[in-house]
Design an enzyme around this catalytic site. Structure first.
Site, PDB file in Angstrom:
ATOM      1  N   TRP A  16      14.301  77.039   6.955  1.00 31.15           N
ATOM      2  CA  TRP A  16      14.422  75.736   7.079  1.00 31.15           C
ATOM      3  C   TRP A  16      15.597  75.174   7.207  1.00 31.15           C
ATOM      4  O   TRP A  16      16.496  75.617   6.288  1.00 31.15           O
ATOM      5  CB  TRP A  16      13.346  74.981   6.088  1.00 31.15           C
ATOM      6  N   GLU A  60      10.551  76.875   9.972  1.00 31.14           N
ATOM      7  CA  GLU A  60       9.664  75.488   9.385  1.00 31.14           C
ATOM      8  C   GLU A  60      10.052  74.425  10.280  1.00 31.14           C
ATOM      9  O   GLU A  60      11.586  74.024  10.160  1.00 31.14           O
ATOM     10  CB  GLU A  60       9.765  75.433   8.045  1.00 31.14           C
ATOM     11  N   LYS A 109      10.040  70.112  10.853  1.00 28.35           N
ATOM     12  CA  LYS A 109      10.041  68.922  10.296  1.00 28.35           C
ATOM     13  C   LYS A 109      10.224  67.622  11.144  1.00 28.35           C
ATOM     14  O   LYS A 109      10.688  68.001  12.392  1.00 28.35           O
ATOM     15  CB  LYS A 109      11.228  68.828   9.186  1.00 28.35           C
ATOM     16  N   ASP A 154       4.664  72.618   7.294  1.00 27.39           N
ATOM     17  CA  ASP A 154       4.576  72.201   5.998  1.00 27.39           C
ATOM     18  C   ASP A 154       3.808  70.679   6.190  1.00 27.39           C
ATOM     19  O   ASP A 154       4.172  69.923   7.137  1.00 27.39           O
ATOM     20  CB  ASP A 154       6.104  71.554   5.620  1.00 27.39           C
ATOM     21  N   HIS A 205       5.710  67.455   6.757  1.00 25.72           N
ATOM     22  CA  HIS A 205       6.524  67.203   8.033  1.00 25.72           C
ATOM     23  C   HIS A 205       5.903  66.673   9.139  1.00 25.72           C
ATOM     24  O   HIS A 205       6.418  67.041  10.459  1.00 25.72           O
ATOM     25  CB  HIS A 205       6.980  68.686   7.971  1.00 25.72           C
ATOM     26  N   HIS A 262       3.277  75.411   4.262  1.00 25.23           N
ATOM     27  CA  HIS A 262       3.785  74.988   3.162  1.00 25.23           C
ATOM     28  C   HIS A 262       2.854  73.817   2.600  1.00 25.23           C
ATOM     29  O   HIS A 262       2.986  72.838   3.372  1.00 25.23           O
ATOM     30  CB  HIS A 262       5.289  74.167   3.342  1.00 25.23           C
ATOM     31  N   ASP A 281       7.798  62.459   2.974  1.00 21.07           N
ATOM     32  CA  ASP A 281       7.648  63.931   2.725  1.00 21.07           C
ATOM     33  C   ASP A 281       8.004  64.076   1.269  1.00 21.07           C
ATOM     34  O   ASP A 281       9.396  64.474   0.897  1.00 21.07           O
ATOM     35  CB  ASP A 281       8.621  64.646   3.615  1.00 21.07           C
ATOM     36  N   ASP A 334       6.639  65.498  -1.291  1.00 22.97           N
ATOM     37  CA  ASP A 334       6.642  66.672  -2.099  1.00 22.97           C
ATOM     38  C   ASP A 334       6.133  66.595  -3.484  1.00 22.97           C
ATOM     39  O   ASP A 334       6.328  67.123  -4.727  1.00 22.97           O
ATOM     40  CB  ASP A 334       8.112  67.560  -2.301  1.00 22.97           C
ATOM     41  N   ASP A 374       4.855  73.849  -1.846  1.00 19.54           N
ATOM     42  CA  ASP A 374       6.190  73.637  -1.745  1.00 19.54           C
ATOM     43  C   ASP A 374       6.036  71.915  -2.252  1.00 19.54           C
ATOM     44  O   ASP A 374       5.926  70.951  -1.590  1.00 19.54           O
ATOM     45  CB  ASP A 374       6.666  73.449  -0.103  1.00 19.54           C
TER      46      ASP A 374
HETATM   47  C1  RNT Z   1      12.174  70.634   3.347  1.00 21.98           C
HETATM   48  C2  RNT Z   1      11.469  71.925   3.398  1.00 21.98           C
HETATM   49  C3  RNT Z   1      11.540  73.106   2.716  1.00 21.98           C
HETATM   50  C4  RNT Z   1      12.264  72.864   1.313  1.00 21.98           C
HETATM   51  C5  RNT Z   1      12.316  74.175   0.265  1.00 21.98           C
HETATM   52  C6  RNT Z   1      13.014  73.930  -0.770  1.00 21.98           C
HETATM   53  O1  RNT Z   1      11.852  69.318   3.837  1.00 21.98           O
HETATM   54  O2  RNT Z   1      10.093  71.405   3.109  1.00 21.98           O
HETATM   55  O3  RNT Z   1      10.612  74.152   2.690  1.00 21.98           O
HETATM   56  O4  RNT Z   1      11.214  71.938   0.720  1.00 21.98           O
HETATM   57  O5  RNT Z   1      12.779  75.156   1.279  1.00 21.98           O
HETATM   58 ZN    ZN Z   2       8.561  73.140   3.141  1.00 21.92          ZN
END
Ligand code: RNT
Ligand code: ZN
Length: 418
Positions: free
Chosen positions: A184, A225, A227, A258, A261, A285, A293, A295, A325
């Site tokens: 990523w 990955e 986004k 993810d 994303h 993820h 985003d 997390d 994640d």
């Molecule tokens: C960032 C991505 C990525 C990170 C990690 C730490 O938006 O989601 O996967 O969160 O690699």
């Molecule tokens: Zn991620």
């Protein structure tokens, strides 16, 4: 009634639909979740010369006791893993290398810098996954890396990515479990770009160089990955969804989605079936975006259950690689891992306890009344009794009993840090 007795009662409710609950518990035990190490230290890593977390991601909060080195992080992971049923994988980032105080540039990391992780994983019978760390670094401070206009910067990150794939290969060989190495990058622009094609063309070229290096897929599987935007890169993201879906398909690597994303009303649960028809494997993820985003720790919400259903009812448990994640620095970090991972497993259990064939039949018959009615009734079925028994059977705390253990660990271990 004790846990076993409650299980035996609850089981009857599901057996009515022809669900073999004992078999469900056996199948569930085989599912490995890739648990991200970076919840344990707010994505800081242990490099000798550390850079601040960058790349448009953020861990907010200052809960005390975060892991300050790899030993502490492994100790914390051991604690969390003792509260989570099943055998799983741990997902590392390049910044978790152990270099004995020596400054090792990211393009020079080698398997030997991850030897302690491998020995630990062997001892605990864990698999390992990997990620190049293409952020939090002076060569990423303007938010551009593999798509940078400057070739030297691109080349640096190309070398780092290739070195990372070799570490993935080493993990796979040593542990006898295929490593998944996910790439990523944060690349994007805060404001409206005057050229959208150029950066994407450069990223494509960089990735082609990275994946031209042949690595046995038995040991390492690569994924990319996408986004939609990041903080400070609101207007344009080089590695968008369309970019990576096409890149992955053409280059025979995996796409990683993810759950944080995409645009807020887009859901990954709906994307899985479309991706499954065109990809042998794909990766996830699982995260929880709250307005962005962000997390947040994964909770047992509708979208998590829907994702699990899509994996289970499409018979894709060995095709969808489930990684987590999230990183919340405002609560106990061991609790964060435990909550999120237990929820992921719980969601899979819930999906396995759903009469999926019957519900599909209702849909095909146009019987939308019974489809909705049964889906709603199932929500109050006694899944908790099955889950509790699963935890007991796998020697982890039942119900909220794990909280006490985390509190004790906080008292005896975390509170001594800083
Ligand atoms: C960032 C991505 C990525 C990170 C990690 C730490 O938006 O989601 O996967 O969160 O690699
Ligand atoms: Zn991620």
């Amino acid at each position: 009634m004790n846990i076993k007795e409650r299980y035996l009662e609850a089981k009857k409710d599901y057996e009515k639909f022809g669900i073999n609950v004992d078999k469900v518990l056996e199948d569930l035990k085989k599912v490995k979740i890739s648990i991200h190490c970076w919840q344990g230290d707010d994505v800081t890593g242990f490099e000798v010369s550390q850079s601040e977390l960058s790349g448009g991601i953020a861990a907010t909060g200052n809960y005390p006791g975060k892991a300050r080195n790899a030993e502490e992080l492994r100790k914390d992971l051991d604690k969390a893993l003792s509260l989570i049923p099943g055998k799983h994988k741990v997902n590392l980032h390049a910044i978790y290398a152990e270099t004995n105080g020596e400054v090792i540039e990211r393009d020079e990391i080698k398997p030997e810098h991850f030897e302690n992780w491998v020995n630990w994983a062997k001892e605990k019978e864990l698999g390992l996954d990997f990620n190049p760390t293409i952020f939090s670094h002076p060569k990423a401070c303007d938010g551009l890396t593999l798509s940078h206009p400057n070739k030297d910067i691109r080349d640096f990150w190309i070398r780092h990515s290739i070195a990372s794939r070799k570490i993935g290969e080493y993990f796979g060989k040593e542990l006898g479990q295929t490593c998944v190495t996910n790439l990523w990058i944060p690349d994007g622009y805060k404001d409206i770009p005057s050229d959208r094609l150029g950066p994407r063309a450069r990223l494509k070229d960089s990735l082609e160089q990275i994946y031209a290096v042949d690595i046995n897929k038995k040991y390492n599987l690569d994924c990319v990955e996408s986004k939609v935007f990041g903080i400070g890169a609101e207007s344009y993201t080089v590695g968008s969804s369309e970019f990576y879906i096409n890149f992955a398909a053409r280059n025979n690597i995996l796409s990683l989605m993810d759950t944080g994303h995409y645009h807020p009303t887009e859901v990954v649960s709906d994307k899985l079936s479309a991706m499954l028809l065109f990809n042998e494997k794909l990766a996830l993820h699982v995260s929880r975006p709250v307005r962005w985003d962000s997390d947040h720790v994964v909770i047992f919400d509708d979208e998590l259950k829907e994702i699990a259903k899509e994996i289970v009812r499409n018979d894709a448990l060995d095709r969808v690689i489930i990684g987590l994640d999230f990183f919340d620095a405002s609560i106990n970090r061991i609790a964060a891992w435990t909550i999120g991972t237990r929820n992921m497993i719980k969601a899979l259990l819930s999906a396995m306890l759903t009469p999926n064939e019957l519900l599909k039949k209702y849909q095909d018959e146009g019987n939308f009344t019974e489809r909705l009615a049964l889906m709603e009734e199932l929500k109050t079925y006694p899944m908790g009794d099955i889950w509790n028994y699963y935890c007991e059977k796998n020697n982890v705390p039942v119900g909220e009993a794990w909280i006490k253990e985390v509190k004790e660990y906080e008292e005896n271990e975390l509170s001594k840090r800083n």
